[in-house]
Design a protein around this motif. Structure first.
Motif, PDB file in Angstrom:
ATOM      1  N   ARG A 178      39.312  28.464  33.616  1.00 16.75           N
ATOM      2  CA  ARG A 178      38.539  29.469  34.347  1.00 16.75           C
ATOM      3  C   ARG A 178      38.477  30.776  33.570  1.00 16.75           C
ATOM      4  N   ASP A 180      36.115  32.770  33.556  1.00 15.04           N
ATOM      5  CA  ASP A 180      35.538  33.817  34.409  1.00 15.04           C
ATOM      6  C   ASP A 180      36.612  34.564  35.194  1.00 15.04           C
ATOM      7  N   ASP A 194      37.717  38.538  34.380  1.00 12.36           N
ATOM      8  CA  ASP A 194      37.649  39.586  35.401  1.00 12.36           C
ATOM      9  C   ASP A 194      38.988  40.313  35.517  1.00 12.36           C
TER      10      ASP A 194
END
Length: 420
Positions: free
Chosen positions: A373, A375, A379
């Protein structure tokens, strides 16, 4: 004449309903809202959807970032409470992740990919949130082999050929990192790990005891158990894993895809807390305190000095060589450790294919994209001002001179002379 209905007067059933709500409180109202709707609402506010997060770990030095995130309160900064849960074996970690007893875990990279593809056990969609550490594992050989003149891989290969018998080597989980490091190292010496020797699975904390009673000739495991074998006078270090692949991926923060889908803000908060702990641990002045903390019986249950020596890069192989290893166990390294490179996950798949755990080539890149992940990690990292690599693939040269860059995984898996 009939009176008109008075719409302002609540019916008996409506009065009962309102009374029930007033007694039950807001929690019951939320309980009838679908989880995905609650998750969507929370994602708008950034608030963690789940505030208590149970994270499994195995007693190993590299559980430190999960433990220190809880002990030092980094978790509280992001609105969560990490509850570290000591587990007995990697199989136990796998099962508890799959059935939801654990929310996430300090876990072997290859284990997550094994579950994703259903190799040798349950199949479930999994996620890697971040890499927890590079380096810091080793291969230990028994003193009986030292008495036979074995000092390294080449002399082990000569002995196996000259004096045939059932040589037994232990790793910690069939699809895990230690199995792959052991197989890679043996094969690079011309020893076929599937034909020339026997391999068994032993949980990390049990390695030393099993070697002491003569159950094995060698093992691959994380620290501090290699250093413990040395301190107990029953074995010596034949190689470190950083000498197999410098700055190799090792443990990850793993969870199920379902957990991330249902609790995206919690997943991000968890990554941020562990990143804070990782950065703190990589300040060398803090490592003594790390060793003192995780030495406790509730965590690793091992003497402080045995943990701290290799945690600080101070190596002794038990054969007269002592050195300060620049490629010691790293937890942060300006974020270079933690980014979940797609090529790292793909490498373990190539080795699963090499050794017959996978019968056909998967879509390596697609599997890695679904598991790692980037993403969620990105973040969290950007929120903390941590640089995120521009490329999801990285290139490295392993001990046998082969280069892995993630670009031709099927060809790479098939290129090894020794394979299943």
């Amino acid at each position: 004449m009939d009176q008109p209905a008075n719409n302002s007067t609540p019916s008996a059933s409506r009065r009962d309903f309102m009374k029930t709500l007033s007694l039950a409180g807001a929690g019951s109202i939320l309980s009838v809202v679908p989880p995905q709707v609650r998750a969507a609402a929370n994602s708008q506010t950034g608030k963690p959807e789940k505030t208590e997060v149970r994270i499994g770990f195995i007693p190993l030095t590299d559980c430190a970032s999960v433990v220190m995130a809880a002990v030092l309160g980094f978790d509280k900064k992001y609105g969560i409470k990490i509850i570290p849960s000591k587990e007995a074996s990697w199989a136990g970690v796998r099962d508890k992740l799959v059935n939801g007893e654990l929310d996430a875990a300090h876990v072997l990279y290859g284990l997550i990919y094994g579950v994703q593809l259903g190799i040798g056990g349950p199949k479930k969609d999994m996620n890697v949130l971040m890499t927890l550490n590079n380096n810091g594992q080793a291969i230990t050989l028994s003193n009986q082999l030292k008495d036979k003149g074995v000092k390294d891989g080449a002399s082990l290969a000569r002995l196996v050929k000259a004096e045939p018998r059932e040589y037994t080597f232990a790793q910690t989980f069939p699809t895990g990192t230690h199995a792959m490091w052991l197989y890679y190292w043996l094969a690079s010496q011309g020893i076929d790990p599937l034909k020339d020797v026997k391999t068994i699975v032993v949980p990390p904390p049990q390695m030393v005891a099993n070697m002491r009673v003569g159950n094995m000739d060698g093992f691959c495991v994380g620290e501090p158990w290699n250093n413990r074998a040395l301190a107990d006078g029953i074995g010596y270090t034949a190689t470190t894993t950083q000498d197999i692949w410098t700055d190799h991926p090792e443990k990850v923060l793993g969870t199920t895809a379902d957990f991330v889908a249902q609790y995206p803000n919690t997943a991000r908060a968890l990554v941020m807390a562990v990143l804070d702990a990782s950065r703190w641990i990589d300040t060398m002045a803090n490592r003594q305190r790390v060793a003192e903390t995780i030495a406790d019986k509730s965590y690793v249950n091992c003497p402080v000095d045995i943990i701290d020596q290799r945690l600080e890069g101070k190596y002794d192989n038990g054969l007269g060589r002592k050195w300060q290893d620049p490629n010691y166990m790293k937890f942060f390294n300006d974020g270079k450790v933690n980014f979940p490179y797609l090529s790292d996950g793909m490498w373990f798949l190539t080795q699963h294919r090499r050794w017959g755990l996978l019968k056909t080539d998967p879509d390596y890149l697609a599997v890695a994209k679904s598991v790692n992940r980037i993403d969620v990690y990105s973040d969290a990292a950007r929120a903390l001002g941590i640089a995120v690599p521009k490329e999801a693939l990285r290139s490295t040269k392993l001990m046998d001179g082969t280069v892995w860059d993630g670009k031709h995984p099927a060809a790479y898996a098939a290129s090894f002379k020794i394979r299943a």
